[in-house]
Scaffold this motif. Structure first.
Motif, mmCIF file in Angstrom:
data_model
loop_
_atom_site.group_PDB
_atom_site.id
_atom_site.type_symbol
_atom_site.label_atom_id
_atom_site.label_comp_id
_atom_site.label_asym_id
_atom_site.label_seq_id
_atom_site.Cartn_x
_atom_site.Cartn_y
_atom_site.Cartn_z
ATOM 1 N N ILE A 263 17.931 47.196 67.126
ATOM 2 C CA ILE A 263 18.520 45.881 67.402
ATOM 3 C C ILE A 263 17.462 44.799 67.262
ATOM 4 C CG2 ILE A 263 19.689 44.476 69.149
ATOM 5 C CD1 ILE A 263 20.560 47.159 70.434
ATOM 6 N N ARG A 264 17.774 43.773 66.496
ATOM 7 C CA ARG A 264 16.889 42.601 66.419
ATOM 8 C C ARG A 264 17.091 41.753 67.665
ATOM 9 N NH1 ARG A 264 16.498 38.533 61.685
ATOM 10 N NH2 ARG A 264 14.825 37.850 63.072
ATOM 11 N N THR A 265 16.002 41.399 68.316
ATOM 12 C CA THR A 265 16.109 40.615 69.546
ATOM 13 C C THR A 265 15.952 39.116 69.318
ATOM 14 O OG1 THR A 265 13.760 41.011 69.955
ATOM 15 C CG2 THR A 265 15.331 42.502 71.021
ATOM 16 N N THR A 266 15.584 38.719 68.097
ATOM 17 C CA THR A 266 15.511 37.296 67.772
ATOM 18 C C THR A 266 16.316 37.028 66.512
ATOM 19 O OG1 THR A 266 13.615 37.345 66.282
ATOM 20 C CG2 THR A 266 13.136 37.269 68.651
ATOM 21 N N GLU A 267 16.561 35.762 66.238
ATOM 22 C CA GLU A 267 17.298 35.376 65.032
ATOM 23 C C GLU A 267 16.391 34.656 64.033
ATOM 24 O OE1 GLU A 267 20.740 33.140 66.130
ATOM 25 O OE2 GLU A 267 21.523 34.700 67.439
ATOM 26 N N THR A 268 15.079 34.828 64.197
ATOM 27 C CA THR A 268 14.115 34.160 63.316
ATOM 28 C C THR A 268 14.383 34.510 61.852
ATOM 29 O OG1 THR A 268 12.473 34.271 65.074
ATOM 30 C CG2 THR A 268 11.668 33.764 62.864
ATOM 31 N N GLN A 269 14.448 33.471 61.021
ATOM 32 C CA GLN A 269 14.748 33.668 59.593
ATOM 33 C C GLN A 269 13.497 33.605 58.723
ATOM 34 O OE1 GLN A 269 17.337 30.266 59.764
ATOM 35 N NE2 GLN A 269 19.175 31.517 59.523
ATOM 36 N N VAL A 270 12.538 32.797 59.152
ATOM 37 C CA VAL A 270 11.342 32.568 58.328
ATOM 38 C C VAL A 270 10.096 32.595 59.220
ATOM 39 C CG1 VAL A 270 10.181 30.989 56.737
ATOM 40 C CG2 VAL A 270 12.676 31.106 56.755
ATOM 41 N N PHE A 271 9.031 33.205 58.693
ATOM 42 C CA PHE A 271 7.740 33.206 59.391
ATOM 43 C C PHE A 271 6.743 32.420 58.555
ATOM 44 C CE2 PHE A 271 3.619 34.755 60.689
ATOM 45 C CZ PHE A 271 3.751 34.829 62.069
ATOM 46 N N VAL A 272 5.998 31.536 59.210
ATOM 47 C CA VAL A 272 5.000 30.708 58.521
ATOM 48 C C VAL A 272 3.638 31.368 58.685
ATOM 49 C CG1 VAL A 272 3.905 28.454 58.386
ATOM 50 C CG2 VAL A 272 6.354 28.622 58.900
ATOM 51 N N ALA A 273 3.035 31.766 57.565
ATOM 52 C CA ALA A 273 1.772 32.518 57.598
ATOM 53 C C ALA A 273 0.720 31.853 56.718
ATOM 54 C CB ALA A 273 2.024 33.949 57.119
ATOM 55 N N THR A 274 -0.521 32.284 56.922
ATOM 56 C CA THR A 274 -1.632 31.815 56.080
ATOM 57 C C THR A 274 -2.627 32.955 55.914
ATOM 58 O OG1 THR A 274 -3.339 30.129 55.789
ATOM 59 C CG2 THR A 274 -2.974 30.928 58.029
ATOM 60 N N PRO A 275 -3.295 33.044 54.752
ATOM 61 C CA PRO A 275 -4.316 34.084 54.562
ATOM 62 C C PRO A 275 -5.718 33.586 54.901
ATOM 63 C CG PRO A 275 -3.799 33.082 52.452
ATOM 64 C CD PRO A 275 -2.979 32.356 53.484
ATOM 65 N N GLN A 276 -5.841 32.316 55.276
ATOM 66 C CA GLN A 276 -7.175 31.727 55.426
ATOM 67 C C GLN A 276 -7.371 31.079 56.801
ATOM 68 O OE1 GLN A 276 -6.340 29.607 51.943
ATOM 69 N NE2 GLN A 276 -7.895 30.605 50.684
ATOM 70 N N LYS A 277 -8.637 30.833 57.101
ATOM 71 C CA LYS A 277 -8.984 30.193 58.366
ATOM 72 C C LYS A 277 -8.789 28.683 58.271
ATOM 73 C CE LYS A 277 -12.382 33.669 59.803
ATOM 74 N NZ LYS A 277 -13.787 33.912 60.225
ATOM 75 N N ASN A 278 -8.706 28.083 59.458
ATOM 76 C CA ASN A 278 -8.634 26.623 59.592
ATOM 77 C C ASN A 278 -7.412 26.013 58.892
ATOM 78 O OD1 ASN A 278 -11.163 26.691 60.975
ATOM 79 N ND2 ASN A 278 -12.221 26.773 58.993
ATOM 80 N N PHE A 279 -6.290 26.720 58.925
ATOM 81 C CA PHE A 279 -5.067 26.201 58.326
ATOM 82 C C PHE A 279 -3.964 25.977 59.358
ATOM 83 C CE2 PHE A 279 -6.564 26.279 54.107
ATOM 84 C CZ PHE A 279 -5.591 25.710 53.291
ATOM 85 N N LEU A 280 -4.344 25.877 60.613
ATOM 86 C CA LEU A 280 -3.353 25.684 61.665
ATOM 87 C C LEU A 280 -2.578 24.386 61.470
ATOM 88 C CD1 LEU A 280 -1.977 26.467 64.321
ATOM 89 C CD2 LEU A 280 -3.856 25.334 65.537
ATOM 90 N N GLN A 281 -3.274 23.301 61.123
ATOM 91 C CA GLN A 281 -2.601 22.006 60.960
ATOM 92 C C GLN A 281 -1.552 22.068 59.858
ATOM 93 O OE1 GLN A 281 -5.415 18.848 60.461
ATOM 94 N NE2 GLN A 281 -6.258 19.040 62.547
ATOM 95 N N GLU A 282 -1.869 22.725 58.744
ATOM 96 C CA GLU A 282 -0.920 22.839 57.639
ATOM 97 C C GLU A 282 0.284 23.701 58.036
ATOM 98 O OE1 GLU A 282 -0.938 21.117 54.958
ATOM 99 O OE2 GLU A 282 -2.857 20.173 55.452
#
Length: 506
Positions: free
Chosen positions: A405-424
């Motif tokens: 059972i999926r417990t969330t309905e999240t459709q998209v995850f925002v990811a990054t492969p690099q450091k210091n990209f939190l703002q983006e």
């Protein structure tokens, strides 16, 4: 006196004045006494905690927490039930979790002892609501409403011995649908039975049967068999146990505990062990004893009409006229019904689960009048879906088949492969949220890409958007499908539209 400024001279004078005053031992003793009291209170509060080294953290008896996985299943069940109520034109209603105690007393017969009374706080005497029907009747009378079709989903409380494995609790959720108002006979009653069929069929719980009877038939039956009128309610409560215990045990209770003559009990037994379809209704209309009783004739006549409407609705084969059905609540006055699941051979690794009735209801034409100062009656009929019992069945089946059972309905995850990209990442996820897309990110400045992708797989998130230095320079976003691991570059301005297109196709 030394040479001092004005403020210093005043302070010095005040200090000398304090020295000249006689001591006030009473005040000192009072302060001392208060400190002792405070210390004693603190000690009394801490001492029990120190003594309870074997303290067990648990929920109260007859209650439970629902995990995120369980909540997903529960919400799906509730959504299906409520959507059916709305399809039939019902309006939503809510009432307080507790009522004035006097509003609930003398409405439930022998079950009144199961009502939770709240501790008197120096004001009104209150009790937790036992069901949603009596509060609805109070609402109608209080607001002088003569017609209403409503649904209500809410918790109720009963002080009974819980059987958790059978879906019986002290705190549980009820889903009610009721039709109040003066209408032609049996049309609203037939719709209530149709609703039960729609819900149980939609939930795919297996084969089921709805037992129907009429309190007027029962009262007429008791009268012709020789039951004193003063014992009607008590004998009715005994008959109501026939789905749980044998006729022999019910007969013993009526004779030994409720003082019914053995020959009268035997006559009742001849009737209450009968069940069938409309042919049984016609048979009872010809019964030499029942046909002589006005109440029984009225009830049988309405049941015959009810079966005509049920045939038109296409559900007559799901309905059984069962003379043992009694519904112990005192407020029922006419047609009563109860839905039960039929036992089927257990599926692989699935244990048979006896949960009793999964829906029930009936007609209660006099309840609103009990609250109205002028005694004005508003005829009502309704049903209640046994959500907790249905949930127990669905939960057991999901465990047996190992369904995830999926417990969330999240459709998209925002990811990054690099450091210091939190703002983006924050700017990107804000765009998705503003477009109504359900999205998440990890709450870390520099998460590892593998950690982010594993999270998506574990949570069942279908899409990942990846932003890094290369994407930023080229004005694109990498869109990854988690299941296939396929990646494609999408122009930043087209990202939302592409995500929405993919989600609509899935």
């Amino acid at each position: 006196m030394p040479q001092l400024g004005l403020l210093h001279r005043r302070a010095w004078a005040a200090f000398l004045g304090q020295l000249r005053r006689p001591p006030r031992p009473v005040c000192i003793r009072t302060v001392h006494s208060h400190s002792q009291v405070a210390e004693a209170v603190l000690t009394s509060q801490l001492k029990p905690r120190q003594e309870k080294s074997n303290f067990i953290i648990k929920t109260p008896k007859g209650t439970r927490d629902l995990s995120p996985q369980q909540m997903v299943v529960r919400e799906k069940i509730l959504d299906m039930v409520v959507s059916c109520f709305k399809r039939h034109g019902a309006k939503g209603l809510d009432t307080p979790a507790f009522e004035l105690k006097e509003m609930l007393t003398e409405k439930y017969g022998e079950d009144s002892g199961l009502i939770y009374d709240l501790k008197d706080q120096g004001g009104e005497l209150l009790s937790l609501r036992y069901d949603l029907t009596v509060p609805f009747a109070r609402y109608l009378a209080m607001n002088k409403l003569r017609k209403m079709k409503r649904y209500h989903v809410g918790k109720v409380w009963r002080r009974e011995s819980p059987t958790i494995v059978q879906g019986r609790y002290r705190e549980f959720c009820q889903c009610d649908f009721d039709i109040a108002g003066q209408f032609d006979p049996m049309i609203p009653d037939a719709e209530c039975l149709k609703i039960i069929c729609e819900i149980l069929s939609g939930l795919q719980l297996g084969d089921f049967l709805i037992k129907v009877n009429d309190r007027r038939i029962l009262d007429g039956l008791f009268a012709v068999c020789g039951v004193p009128e003063s014992k009607f309610h008590g004998i009715c409560s005994s008959i109501d146990k026939l789905d749980k215990i044998s006729w022999k045990d019910v007969r013993h209770e009526m004779v030994a505990k409720k003082g019914l003559a053995p020959e009268v009990a035997d006559q009742i037994g001849d009737y209450v062990q009968c069940h069938g379809g409309v042919s049984l209704v016609e048979q009872m209309l010809q019964d030499p004893r029942l046909s002589q009783n006005k109440q029984a004739l009225e009830g049988l006549g309405d049941l015959k009409l009810l079966f005509e409407y049920l045939t038109l609705f296409g559900i007559a084969e799901k309905i059984s006229f069962d003379l043992s059905l009694a519904r112990g609540l005192d407020y029922y006055t006419g047609v009563i019904y109860e839905a039960v699941l039929l036992q089927t051979p257990a599926q692989a690794e699935e244990e048979p689960l006896n949960v009793g009735s999964v829906a029930a209801g009936g007609r209660y034409d006099g309840l609103v009048g009990m609250f109205d100062p002028s005694g004005h009656k508003v005829p009502c009929v309704g049903l209640s879906i046994g959500v907790e019992r249905i949930f127990s069945i669905v939960e057991q089946r999901m465990k047996a088949f190992g369904e995830k059972i999926r417990t969330t309905e999240t459709q998209v995850f925002v990811a990054t492969p690099q450091k210091n990209f939190l703002q983006e990442r924050l700017k990107l996820i804000a765009e998705l949220w503003d477009a109504g897309i359900k999205a998440e990110l990890l709450y870390k400045n520099n998460p590892k890409l593998l950690t982010q992708l594993h999270y998506c797989e574990n949570m069942g998130i279908p899409l990942v958007v990846i932003i890094g230095e290369q994407e930023l320079m080229e004005g694109v976003i990498t869109l990854r499908t988690v299941a296939s691991r396929e990646e494609v570059a999408i122009k930043r301005e087209n990202l939302v539209a592409e995500i929405q297109k993919r989600l609509s196709e899935s």
